[in-house]
Structures are given as structure tokens and as C-alpha cells.
Scaffold this active site. Structure first.
Site, PDB file in Angstrom:
ATOM      1  N   ARG A  18      16.640  -1.737  -7.024  1.00  0.00           N
ATOM      2  CA  ARG A  18      17.682  -1.823  -6.155  1.00  0.00           C
ATOM      3  C   ARG A  18      18.371  -3.085  -6.445  1.00  0.00           C
ATOM      4  O   ARG A  18      19.729  -3.613  -6.123  1.00  0.00           O
ATOM      5  CB  ARG A  18      17.322  -1.722  -4.684  1.00  0.00           C
ATOM      6  CG  ARG A  18      16.927  -0.252  -4.385  1.00  0.00           C
ATOM      7  CD  ARG A  18      17.391  -0.148  -3.136  1.00  0.00           C
ATOM      8  NE  ARG A  18      17.336   1.534  -2.557  1.00  0.00           N
ATOM      9  CZ  ARG A  18      17.124   1.701  -1.476  1.00  0.00           C
ATOM     10  NH1 ARG A  18      16.999   0.756  -0.391  1.00  0.00           N
ATOM     11  NH2 ARG A  18      16.961   3.127  -1.290  1.00  0.00           N
ATOM     12  N   ASP A  44      26.461  -2.840  11.762  1.00  0.00           N
ATOM     13  CA  ASP A  44      25.471  -2.518  10.663  1.00  0.00           C
ATOM     14  C   ASP A  44      25.523  -4.126  10.016  1.00  0.00           C
ATOM     15  O   ASP A  44      26.389  -4.627   9.841  1.00  0.00           O
ATOM     16  CB  ASP A  44      26.115  -1.627   9.516  1.00  0.00           C
ATOM     17  CG  ASP A  44      24.992  -1.193   8.688  1.00  0.00           C
ATOM     18  OD1 ASP A  44      24.632   0.021   8.805  1.00  0.00           O
ATOM     19  OD2 ASP A  44      24.826  -1.923   7.791  1.00  0.00           O
TER      20      ASP A  44
END
Length: 170
Positions: free
Chosen positions: A43, A152
Site C-alpha cells: 500500500r 472520515d
């Protein structure tokens, strides 16, 4: 021997893994452990490339030295999953519709006001699903003061949520 796949040792050292896991836990509440070394490396690939660094170790070494807040934020965002869809976890929405919202609406009938927080909302399908449910299943709150706060930690998915536009596939 030939024909057998052999697992490659992760290239991230223990100290760097500890650092990444601690940062992600502090910033997001998500607990990663050393078993996620491959995921962490995979990632971070785009961030490492963008930084012009040769490997994950160089990237983490530099991050630990500079503690660059922007790069730290990008790293945490890269390591957190942004999975979302409308009415994604059906049992949760059923509990909301059958138990939680009727009880909450009854308790708030005097104030005619609802405040709901949708944490980790990703691109916004969950809070929109909640708004649709309120509209369809609870017409009595149509003239109430209703607010759904969607948050978020990933700024790019939040920007998409804020736009309120979704594809037909979504």
C-alpha cells in the site's frame, strides 16, 4: 526446490513496523500488526515512488526523521481501507430501522431534532443510505431538524462524499 513457491521475508524491519502500526493506531484507531508487513509495503508503493525513494525502508526512515505531517497523513490514508456501498451491512440497517431509530425518534419527539454521526463514512454511501432510510421509513421526521454528520480521516474519499455524486454502479 523447483516448482515450489517460497515466501519472501518482508523488507520492513521490526522497528519500522512498530512505528507504522503505532502511527496508524493513533491516527485512525485501526490496529495493524506485524503480520500485515506485506500489506503495508504494497500500500505504500505509490507513496514511495512519488517521494522518489528506492524502497519502503528509505521511505519510513525519512518519515521517522522528518515527521512530516502531510506525508504521515498520506501514509495513514494509504493503510486504511475505504470499503463502502449503499446499505452495505444489511443487519446494521435492519437494526437501525426496526429498533434504534424508532426508539431515538420517540425520545426526540419533543425536540423534533435528530443528530446522527456516521464515522469512517468513506465516500458517503452509508450516511446517504441512512438519509434514504429516514426519508422512506420515517416520514414523520420530514419536517424535523435532522443532521447526519459524516466523517472520515481520508480527505480524498471525504471530498467525494461531500460532492454527493455516485456512479450508476455504486
Amino acid at each position: 526446490g523447483p516448482g515450489h513457491l517460497q515466501a519472501e521475508e518482508p523488507r520492513v524491519n521490526e522497528g519500522h513496523l512498530d512505528y507504522v502500526c503505532r502511527l496508524v493506531r493513533e491516527r485512525s484507531g485501526i490496529v495493524l500488526d506485524h503480520s500485515k508487513a506485506y500489506l503495508i509495503e504494497a500500500r505504500l508503493t505509490r507513496l514511495i515512488r512519488n517521494a522518489g525513494l528506492p524502497d519502503v525502508e528509505s521511505f519510513l526512515e525519512e518519515l521517522m526523521e522528518t515527521e512530516d505531517p502531510e506525508r504521515t497523513r498520506h501514509m495513514v490514508e494509504a493503510l486504511t481501507t475505504n470499503e463502502t456501498s449503499f446499505f452495505r451491512d444489511r443487519p446494521v440497517y435492519e437494526a437501525l430501522e426496526r429498533v434504534i431509530l424508532p426508539e431515538l425518534i420517540e425520545r426526540r419527539r419533543g425536540q423534533r431534532r435528530l443528530r446522527i454521526w456516521s464515522g469512517a463514512c468513506s465516500t458517503g454511501q452509508e450516511p446517504v443510505s441512512l438519509a434514504l432510510m429516514l426519508h422512506d421509513a420515517f416520514p414523520s421526521v420530514a419536517d424535523w431538524d435532522v443532521e447526519i454528520l459524516a466523517t472520515d480521516l481520508n480527505r480524498s474519499v471525504l471530498a467525494k462524499a461531500r460532492s454527493g455524486t455516485f456512479t450508476s454502479l455504486e
